[in-house]
Design a protein around this motif. Structure first.
Motif, PDB file in Angstrom:
ATOM      1  N   UNK A 122       0.806  -1.225   0.000  1.00 51.26           N
ATOM      2  CA  UNK A 122       0.000   0.000   0.000  1.00 51.26           C
ATOM      3  C   UNK A 122       0.843   1.282   0.000  1.00 51.26           C
ATOM      4  N   UNK A 123       2.001   1.257   0.611  1.00 51.85           N
ATOM      5  CA  UNK A 123       2.809   2.477   0.722  1.00 51.85           C
ATOM      6  C   UNK A 123       3.958   2.571  -0.268  1.00 51.85           C
ATOM      7  N   UNK A 124       4.034   1.623  -1.203  1.00 53.78           N
ATOM      8  CA  UNK A 124       5.090   1.685  -2.210  1.00 53.78           C
ATOM      9  C   UNK A 124       4.812   2.832  -3.172  1.00 53.78           C
ATOM     10  N   UNK A 125       5.879   3.375  -3.748  1.00 51.07           N
ATOM     11  CA  UNK A 125       5.683   4.451  -4.720  1.00 51.07           C
ATOM     12  C   UNK A 125       5.298   3.858  -6.083  1.00 51.07           C
ATOM     13  N   UNK A 126       4.956   4.719  -7.022  1.00 47.62           N
ATOM     14  CA  UNK A 126       4.462   4.274  -8.325  1.00 47.62           C
ATOM     15  C   UNK A 126       5.479   3.394  -9.049  1.00 47.62           C
ATOM     16  N   UNK A 127       6.748   3.762  -9.005  1.00 45.82           N
ATOM     17  CA  UNK A 127       7.775   2.957  -9.674  1.00 45.82           C
ATOM     18  C   UNK A 127       7.867   1.551  -9.097  1.00 45.82           C
ATOM     19  N   UNK A 128       7.819   1.464  -7.782  1.00 40.61           N
ATOM     20  CA  UNK A 128       7.889   0.155  -7.128  1.00 40.61           C
ATOM     21  C   UNK A 128       6.656  -0.683  -7.457  1.00 40.61           C
ATOM     22  N   UNK A 129       5.481  -0.051  -7.447  1.00 42.21           N
ATOM     23  CA  UNK A 129       4.256  -0.779  -7.777  1.00 42.21           C
ATOM     24  C   UNK A 129       4.269  -1.253  -9.232  1.00 42.21           C
ATOM     25  N   UNK A 130       4.751  -0.421 -10.143  1.00 37.71           N
ATOM     26  CA  UNK A 130       4.823  -0.812 -11.548  1.00 37.71           C
ATOM     27  C   UNK A 130       5.799  -1.961 -11.762  1.00 37.71           C
ATOM     28  N   UNK A 131       6.898  -1.966 -11.026  1.00 34.28           N
ATOM     29  CA  UNK A 131       7.863  -3.061 -11.118  1.00 34.28           C
ATOM     30  C   UNK A 131       7.238  -4.369 -10.657  1.00 34.28           C
ATOM     31  N   UNK A 132       6.545  -4.329  -9.534  1.00 38.11           N
ATOM     32  CA  UNK A 132       5.889  -5.531  -9.019  1.00 38.11           C
ATOM     33  C   UNK A 132       4.792  -5.989  -9.972  1.00 38.11           C
ATOM     34  N   UNK A 133       4.053  -5.050 -10.522  1.00 38.71           N
ATOM     35  CA  UNK A 133       3.004  -5.369 -11.485  1.00 38.71           C
ATOM     36  C   UNK A 133       3.606  -6.097 -12.693  1.00 38.71           C
ATOM     37  N   UNK A 134       4.719  -5.605 -13.197  1.00 32.55           N
ATOM     38  CA  UNK A 134       5.375  -6.236 -14.342  1.00 32.55           C
ATOM     39  C   UNK A 134       5.842  -7.651 -13.992  1.00 32.55           C
ATOM     40  N   UNK A 135       6.346  -7.846 -12.791  1.00 27.01           N
ATOM     41  CA  UNK A 135       6.785  -9.169 -12.364  1.00 27.01           C
ATOM     42  C   UNK A 135       5.615 -10.141 -12.286  1.00 27.01           C
ATOM     43  N   UNK A 136       4.499  -9.693 -11.732  1.00 30.91           N
ATOM     44  CA  UNK A 136       3.308 -10.539 -11.620  1.00 30.91           C
ATOM     45  C   UNK A 136       2.783 -10.919 -13.006  1.00 30.91           C
ATOM     46  N   UNK A 137       2.736  -9.940 -13.899  1.00 33.56           N
ATOM     47  CA  UNK A 137       2.239 -10.207 -15.255  1.00 33.56           C
ATOM     48  C   UNK A 137       3.165 -11.188 -15.968  1.00 33.56           C
ATOM     49  N   UNK A 138       4.475 -11.047 -15.788  1.00 38.49           N
ATOM     50  CA  UNK A 138       5.436 -11.953 -16.414  1.00 38.49           C
ATOM     51  C   UNK A 138       5.236 -13.374 -15.918  1.00 38.49           C
ATOM     52  N   UNK A 139       5.036 -13.517 -14.623  1.00 39.68           N
ATOM     53  CA  UNK A 139       4.803 -14.851 -14.053  1.00 39.68           C
ATOM     54  C   UNK A 139       3.512 -15.434 -14.603  1.00 39.68           C
ATOM     55  N   UNK A 140       2.467 -14.637 -14.660  1.00 38.90           N
ATOM     56  CA  UNK A 140       1.160 -15.119 -15.118  1.00 38.90           C
ATOM     57  C   UNK A 140       1.199 -15.590 -16.569  1.00 38.90           C
ATOM     58  N   UNK A 141       1.935 -14.874 -17.407  1.00 36.88           N
ATOM     59  CA  UNK A 141       1.962 -15.220 -18.822  1.00 36.88           C
ATOM     60  C   UNK A 141       3.014 -16.267 -19.176  1.00 36.88           C
ATOM     61  N   UNK A 142       3.903 -16.579 -18.256  1.00 30.22           N
ATOM     62  CA  UNK A 142       4.924 -17.580 -18.508  1.00 30.22           C
ATOM     63  C   UNK A 142       4.530 -18.966 -18.008  1.00 30.22           C
ATOM     64  N   UNK A 143       3.355 -19.084 -17.441  1.00 31.58           N
ATOM     65  CA  UNK A 143       2.937 -20.398 -16.913  1.00 31.58           C
ATOM     66  C   UNK A 143       2.134 -21.155 -17.925  1.00 31.58           C
TER      67      UNK A 143
END
Length: 56
Positions: A35-56
């Motif tokens: 909840x308290x991460x900045x936009x850059x940190x949230x976007x990085x995590x979002x990209x990681x989650x999307x990468x995991x989701x599409x690589x399975x």
């Protein structure tokens, strides 16, 4: 993604937390962790989650 989008909409952190935990029944530990991460940190995590989701 939800946290970032709601922040851009000008919603308060408290309201975002309550919405995610109370209304969507999101895991409170995850909400508190991100909840308290900045936009850059949230976007990085979002990209990681999307990468995991599409690589399975």
């Amino acid at each position: 993604m939800t946290i970032l989008h709601l922040r851009h909409a000008g919603i308060s952190i408290t309201s975002i937390h309550d919405f995610l935990v109370s209304d969507l029944h999101a895991n409170e530990r995850f909400v508190n962790k991100y909840i308290n991460l900045n936009a850059d940190e949230l976007e990085t995590i979002q990209a990681q989650v999307m990468a995991i989701a599409f690589n399975q």
